[in-house]
Design a protein around this motif. Sequence first.
Motif, short mmCIF file in Angstrom:
data_model
loop_
_atom_site.label_atom_id
_atom_site.label_comp_id
_atom_site.label_asym_id
_atom_site.label_seq_id
_atom_site.Cartn_x
_atom_site.Cartn_y
_atom_site.Cartn_z
N ASN A 46 41.23 43.49 39.06
CA ASN A 46 42.59 43.12 38.71
C ASN A 46 43.38 42.77 39.95
O ASN A 46 44.28 43.48 40.36
CB ASN A 46 43.28 44.28 37.98
CG ASN A 46 42.90 44.31 36.52
OD1 ASN A 46 42.71 43.26 35.91
ND2 ASN A 46 42.77 45.50 35.98
N SER A 47 43.05 41.67 40.55
CA SER A 47 43.74 41.32 41.77
C SER A 47 45.09 40.73 41.44
O SER A 47 45.27 40.12 40.39
CB SER A 47 42.91 40.31 42.56
OG SER A 47 42.60 39.23 41.74
N GLN A 49 32.87 40.57 52.06
CA GLN A 49 31.95 41.38 52.87
C GLN A 49 30.76 41.87 52.04
O GLN A 49 29.64 41.92 52.53
CB GLN A 49 32.71 42.57 53.48
CG GLN A 49 33.79 42.13 54.45
CD GLN A 49 34.09 43.17 55.52
OE1 GLN A 49 33.45 43.21 56.55
NE2 GLN A 49 35.07 44.01 55.26
N ARG A 50 31.03 42.22 50.81
CA ARG A 50 29.91 42.65 49.95
C ARG A 50 29.01 41.47 49.62
O ARG A 50 27.79 41.61 49.56
CB ARG A 50 30.46 43.29 48.67
CG ARG A 50 31.07 44.66 48.93
CD ARG A 50 31.31 45.41 47.65
NE ARG A 50 30.07 45.65 46.91
CZ ARG A 50 30.02 46.20 45.72
NH1 ARG A 50 31.13 46.57 45.13
NH2 ARG A 50 28.89 46.39 45.12
N PHE A 51 29.60 40.33 49.38
CA PHE A 51 28.81 39.13 49.09
C PHE A 51 27.83 38.88 50.23
O PHE A 51 26.65 38.63 50.01
CB PHE A 51 29.75 37.91 48.94
CG PHE A 51 29.04 36.63 48.63
CD1 PHE A 51 28.89 36.20 47.32
CD2 PHE A 51 28.48 35.86 49.64
CE1 PHE A 51 28.21 35.02 47.03
CE2 PHE A 51 27.80 34.68 49.37
CZ PHE A 51 27.66 34.28 48.06
N TYR A 71 43.59 37.28 51.92
CA TYR A 71 42.58 37.95 52.76
C TYR A 71 42.44 39.42 52.36
O TYR A 71 41.34 39.93 52.15
CB TYR A 71 43.00 37.83 54.22
CG TYR A 71 42.10 38.52 55.22
CD1 TYR A 71 40.97 37.89 55.72
CD2 TYR A 71 42.40 39.79 55.70
CE1 TYR A 71 40.16 38.51 56.66
CE2 TYR A 71 41.60 40.42 56.63
CZ TYR A 71 40.47 39.78 57.11
OH TYR A 71 39.67 40.41 58.03
N LEU A 72 43.59 40.10 52.24
CA LEU A 72 43.56 41.52 51.91
C LEU A 72 42.95 41.75 50.53
O LEU A 72 42.23 42.71 50.31
CB LEU A 72 44.97 42.11 51.98
CG LEU A 72 45.60 42.07 53.38
CD1 LEU A 72 47.05 42.56 53.34
CD2 LEU A 72 44.79 42.92 54.37
N THR A 73 43.25 40.85 49.61
CA THR A 73 42.74 41.01 48.25
C THR A 73 41.23 40.77 48.18
O THR A 73 40.53 41.43 47.42
CB THR A 73 43.44 40.00 47.31
OG1 THR A 73 44.84 40.18 47.42
CG2 THR A 73 43.03 40.24 45.86
N HIS A 74 40.73 39.83 48.98
CA HIS A 74 39.35 39.39 48.80
C HIS A 74 38.40 39.78 49.91
O HIS A 74 37.23 39.42 49.87
CB HIS A 74 39.33 37.87 48.62
CG HIS A 74 40.07 37.41 47.41
ND1 HIS A 74 41.32 36.85 47.48
CD2 HIS A 74 39.76 37.46 46.10
CE1 HIS A 74 41.74 36.57 46.26
NE2 HIS A 74 40.82 36.92 45.40
#
Lengths: 197, 191
Positions: B3-4, B31-33, B23-26
């Motif tokens: 829920n961004s 990084q996980r990608f 940037y903060l949201t994603h």
Amino acid sequence: MNTFESSLLGELQEVVAANPRPQTSTATRTRKWAWVAAPAGVAAAAAGVFATFALQAPGAYAVTKQADGVVKVKITHLSDASGLQKALKADGIDAHVDYKAGGAAPGASDGGRVVSGTVSGTSADQAPVPPGGQVMNGNGAAFAQTGCGDLGLLTVSSSEDAVTFNIPAKDVGKAPLYITMSGDQAGLRGLQAHWAC
Amino acid sequence: MNNSPPTDVAGIGTDAAAFTSFYLTHLELVQRFVARRVDDPYLAADLTAEVFLAAIEAASSYRADRGVPEAWLTGVARNVVNNEFRRRARERALTRRISGRRLLDGDSLTAIEERIDVERHSRQLYKALATLSTRDRALMELVALDGLSVADAAAQLGMKPGTARVRLHRSRARVQSQLPDAAALLTEVRQ
């Protein structure tokens, strides 16, 4: 954020800051801020909103469906009405978009009372307040009417270069949405978004 | 996906405030990608920087009606990582606008390594997808690995959702027939 994450943010911000801002057109018309509001009066609109709009920004629109189902509409330029209409329909909203410049405000032709004024000064008190509505001044002008069944208010706001409003998830697909331009002979223009119900 | 808050994606290329919010949201998503695909923390740091740079460059082409920002960014990230692999295959000298690894300190390195460790099963699956055609692989990556909805993944790849479902079904069967652990991986990866 750890050191890497905040350092990276800093460097990326520099890249963004170095990018040229989107070009703003040099319109010959200097009168920018105005609105024309059509109160309910007769038939159609019951829950509606009106906002001021500057006609100088390039670009056209953005329709974003958020994760919570809310559809966010941002209009930056009054062009490509059919594109906006299509984008909204793709998100399940039966939209009718008409950017006819200088056209009569909805309600005027069928006997509805038209209230008009210029929102460019400093005092909100000078602007006529449509029945059931509330007008804020200048940037962030917003206006809403009630009484369209259980459809929510469309909270429209305007900034220097865009008009934005959100369509609540619960209202998507419930009623046709009309987005229209309105104005008078002097070219004063406003943007109106309202449900037909 | 998550829920961004709404982000003005089109503006992130030129508006520092919009970019910061984006940037903060994603950041975690990116990084996980990356951690699902590479196991070298230094390369992961470089690629994280590259993905955001690519997003800044591509921002003006973002179209809200083509999918949510997360799906769009996942598509951007996929292109960046694939380009990286192609570039490496050609052994071309790498020139980067921002060297992510230069920004790493001890704690940041540990954080990236931990993320890479968490994603080890995903990387196994990522390798197993090599048996699929390019298009099927892309679809499986986005759905099984990155958690996009079938509709979002299909939109990214220009497919109809129905077609995507059929292809996914076939791909799953194929990967499972060639990799005994694939069934467990496919369920484990996306919890």
